[in-house]
Design a protein around this motif. Structure first.
Motif, PDB file in Angstrom:
ATOM      1  N   LEU A   1       0.895  -1.047   0.000  1.00  0.00           N
ATOM      2  CA  LEU A   1       0.019  -0.199  -0.265  1.00  0.00           C
ATOM      3  C   LEU A   1       1.014   1.153   0.119  1.00  0.00           C
ATOM      4  O   LEU A   1       1.966   1.181   0.724  1.00  0.00           O
ATOM      5  N   VAL A   2       0.662   2.221  -0.803  1.00  0.00           N
ATOM      6  CA  VAL A   2       1.185   3.365  -0.905  1.00  0.00           C
ATOM      7  C   VAL A   2       0.466   4.479  -0.558  1.00  0.00           C
ATOM      8  O   VAL A   2      -0.496   4.772  -1.305  1.00  0.00           O
ATOM      9  N   VAL A   3       0.516   5.187   0.521  1.00  0.00           N
ATOM     10  CA  VAL A   3      -0.139   6.296   0.732  1.00  0.00           C
ATOM     11  C   VAL A   3       0.356   7.679   0.779  1.00  0.00           C
ATOM     12  O   VAL A   3       1.504   7.933   0.942  1.00  0.00           O
ATOM     13  N   LEU A   4      -0.229   8.653   0.034  1.00  0.00           N
ATOM     14  CA  LEU A   4       0.090   9.780  -0.544  1.00  0.00           C
ATOM     15  C   LEU A   4      -0.743  10.816   0.497  1.00  0.00           C
ATOM     16  O   LEU A   4      -1.875  10.688   0.471  1.00  0.00           O
ATOM     17  N   ALA A   5      -0.065  11.792   1.088  1.00  0.00           N
ATOM     18  CA  ALA A   5      -0.827  12.714   1.844  1.00  0.00           C
ATOM     19  C   ALA A   5      -0.044  13.908   1.934  1.00  0.00           C
ATOM     20  O   ALA A   5       1.125  14.093   1.772  1.00  0.00           O
TER      21      ALA A   5
END
Length: 93
Positions: A52-56
């Motif tokens: 999972l790659v989370v961009l924030a």
């Protein structure tokens, strides 16, 4: 804004890892606690071992996402800090 999407073949994220096998959670322009909530929702539908790659864009995600990983038994593979936070996570143990 798309909650999660599949990147194209050979895409590389800011951390340098190939995103081709990762589910992307786009939590940019959301505020705490939404990046973690969106990551948890996406993780529910994925098997252990999935990426999972989370961009924030919320700076709090830099602390919140690693803490979520520790609490849930996920592995934080990479955390990139810049104009946005990019967390690369391996789900499960």
């Amino acid at each position: 804004m798309t909650e999660h999407s599949e990147p194209g073949p050979g895409d590389r994220g800011a951390g340098g890892l190939d995103d081709g096998d990762a589910v992307i959670v786009d939590a940019r322009e959301t505020r705490c606690p939404m990046p973690v909530i969106m990551a948890a929702k996406a993780a529910q539908d994925l098997p252990d071992g999935a990426r999972l790659v989370v961009l924030a864009t919320d700076p709090a995600a830099a602390a919140d996402l690693p803490a979520w990983c520790r609490l849930r038994g996920h592995t934080l593979l990479d955390l990139h800090l810049g104009d946005e936070v990019r967390a690369d996570i391996r789900l499960g143990t």
